[in-house]
Motif scaffolding. Structure first.
Motif, PDB file in Angstrom:
ATOM      1  N   ASP A  65     -56.146 -19.059  29.938  1.00 14.86           N
ATOM      2  CA  ASP A  65     -56.873 -20.114  29.217  1.00 14.86           C
ATOM      3  C   ASP A  65     -55.967 -20.638  28.113  1.00 14.86           C
ATOM      4  OD1 ASP A  65     -59.662 -19.826  30.341  1.00 14.86           O
ATOM      5  OD2 ASP A  65     -59.400 -17.810  29.510  1.00 14.86           O
ATOM      6  N   GLU A  66     -56.076 -21.944  27.835  1.00 16.77           N
ATOM      7  CA  GLU A  66     -55.291 -22.526  26.753  1.00 16.77           C
ATOM      8  C   GLU A  66     -56.050 -23.728  26.209  1.00 16.77           C
ATOM      9  OE1 GLU A  66     -50.580 -23.131  26.212  1.00 16.77           O
ATOM     10  OE2 GLU A  66     -51.440 -24.168  27.924  1.00 16.77           O
ATOM     11  N   LEU A  67     -56.141 -23.808  24.892  1.00 15.81           N
ATOM     12  CA  LEU A  67     -56.870 -24.887  24.234  1.00 15.81           C
ATOM     13  C   LEU A  67     -56.078 -25.361  23.029  1.00 15.81           C
ATOM     14  CD1 LEU A  67     -59.541 -26.537  23.890  1.00 15.81           C
ATOM     15  CD2 LEU A  67     -60.311 -24.671  22.406  1.00 15.81           C
ATOM     16  N   VAL A  68     -55.926 -26.672  22.907  1.00 17.51           N
ATOM     17  CA  VAL A  68     -55.215 -27.262  21.777  1.00 17.51           C
ATOM     18  C   VAL A  68     -56.138 -28.269  21.114  1.00 17.51           C
ATOM     19  CG1 VAL A  68     -53.231 -28.656  21.085  1.00 17.51           C
ATOM     20  CG2 VAL A  68     -52.990 -26.981  22.924  1.00 17.51           C
ATOM     21  N   ALA A  74     -55.331 -22.054  20.859  1.00 18.59           N
ATOM     22  CA  ALA A  74     -55.931 -20.806  21.337  1.00 18.59           C
ATOM     23  C   ALA A  74     -55.484 -20.601  22.777  1.00 18.59           C
ATOM     24  CB  ALA A  74     -57.455 -20.865  21.249  1.00 18.59           C
ATOM     25  N   GLU A  75     -55.259 -19.332  23.111  1.00 18.75           N
ATOM     26  CA  GLU A  75     -54.728 -19.047  24.432  1.00 18.75           C
ATOM     27  C   GLU A  75     -55.041 -17.603  24.796  1.00 18.75           C
ATOM     28  OE1 GLU A  75     -50.819 -18.055  26.745  1.00 18.75           O
ATOM     29  OE2 GLU A  75     -51.976 -17.009  25.238  1.00 18.75           O
ATOM     30  N   ARG A  76     -55.185 -17.364  26.106  1.00 20.57           N
ATOM     31  CA  ARG A  76     -55.362 -16.014  26.642  1.00 20.57           C
ATOM     32  C   ARG A  76     -54.412 -15.883  27.809  1.00 20.57           C
ATOM     33  NH1 ARG A  76     -59.153 -13.477  30.580  1.00 20.57           N
ATOM     34  NH2 ARG A  76     -59.762 -15.594  31.105  1.00 20.57           N
ATOM     35  N   HIS A  77     -53.639 -14.789  27.827  1.00 21.63           N
ATOM     36  CA  HIS A  77     -52.665 -14.614  28.900  1.00 21.63           C
ATOM     37  C   HIS A  77     -52.497 -13.145  29.263  1.00 21.63           C
ATOM     38  CE1 HIS A  77     -50.023 -14.170  25.287  1.00 21.63           C
ATOM     39  NE2 HIS A  77     -49.417 -13.246  26.034  1.00 21.63           N
ATOM     40  N   TYR A  94     -55.087 -12.119  23.561  1.00 22.60           N
ATOM     41  CA  TYR A  94     -55.949 -13.190  23.051  1.00 22.60           C
ATOM     42  C   TYR A  94     -55.293 -13.736  21.794  1.00 22.60           C
ATOM     43  CZ  TYR A  94     -59.286 -10.903  26.134  1.00 22.60           C
ATOM     44  OH  TYR A  94     -59.895 -10.346  27.218  1.00 22.60           O
ATOM     45  N   VAL A  95     -55.023 -15.038  21.760  1.00 23.61           N
ATOM     46  CA  VAL A  95     -54.241 -15.653  20.695  1.00 23.61           C
ATOM     47  C   VAL A  95     -55.033 -16.784  20.035  1.00 23.61           C
ATOM     48  CG1 VAL A  95     -52.152 -16.992  20.196  1.00 23.61           C
ATOM     49  CG2 VAL A  95     -52.081 -15.181  21.926  1.00 23.61           C
ATOM     50  N   PHE A  96     -55.026 -16.772  18.706  1.00 28.93           N
ATOM     51  CA  PHE A  96     -55.455 -17.917  17.910  1.00 28.93           C
ATOM     52  C   PHE A  96     -54.300 -18.247  16.996  1.00 28.93           C
ATOM     53  CE2 PHE A  96     -59.425 -16.027  19.167  1.00 28.93           C
ATOM     54  CZ  PHE A  96     -60.186 -17.133  19.523  1.00 28.93           C
ATOM     55  N   ALA A  97     -53.913 -19.523  16.945  1.00 30.04           N
ATOM     56  CA  ALA A  97     -52.707 -19.873  16.194  1.00 30.04           C
ATOM     57  C   ALA A  97     -52.856 -21.227  15.519  1.00 30.04           C
ATOM     58  CB  ALA A  97     -51.508 -19.896  17.140  1.00 30.04           C
TER      59      ALA A  97
END
Length: 122
Positions: A65-68, A74-77, A94-97
């Motif tokens: 998943d990736e959202l800008v 935000a991204e999940r890999h 799980y990433v929030f940046a």
């Protein structure tokens, strides 16, 4: 605009780039990262990347998943790391940046979940 996949590819799979070049390409000068609750500043992050580059043979990333939204990211890999000693580590991340105006990461907050950890046979 940098993505996590592009950053990981340059950090671990692009030997033409030095660690410093790869970090400068994707991470701003005031970069900070929190992983599983612990904060690192850019010099600490740089030292960790140097160590990982010495131990990791190959890194494969599968973005789930990736959202800008502007500077928010935000991204999940799934990251699959194979070390030089044959150990394989798979994690879901799980990433929030937040990215800086140049499109590089200014801050990353992430949580990791170990999926499996095994020794590959040569």
């Amino acid at each position: 605009m940098s993505t996590i996949k592009e950053a990981i590819e340059d950090l671990f799979n692009n030997p033409q780039l030095s660690a410093e070049e790869a970090i400068n390409r994707h991470f701003g000068p005031d970069f900070r990262q929190r992983t599983n609750g612990s904060w690192d500043n850019r010099p600490t992050f740089f030292a960790r990347i140097i160590h990982l580059r010495e131990t990791v043979k190959q890194a494969t990333i599968t973005v789930l998943d990736e959202l800008v939204d502007g500077e928010r990211y935000a991204e999940r890999h799934i990251v699959d790391l194979v070390r030089h000693d044959g150990e394989r580590i798979r994690q879901e991340v799980y990433v929030f940046a937040q990215r800086d105006p140049a499109g590089r990461f200014a801050r990353i907050e992430e949580t990791t979940l170990i999926l499996d950890n095994q020794q590959e046979t040569p």
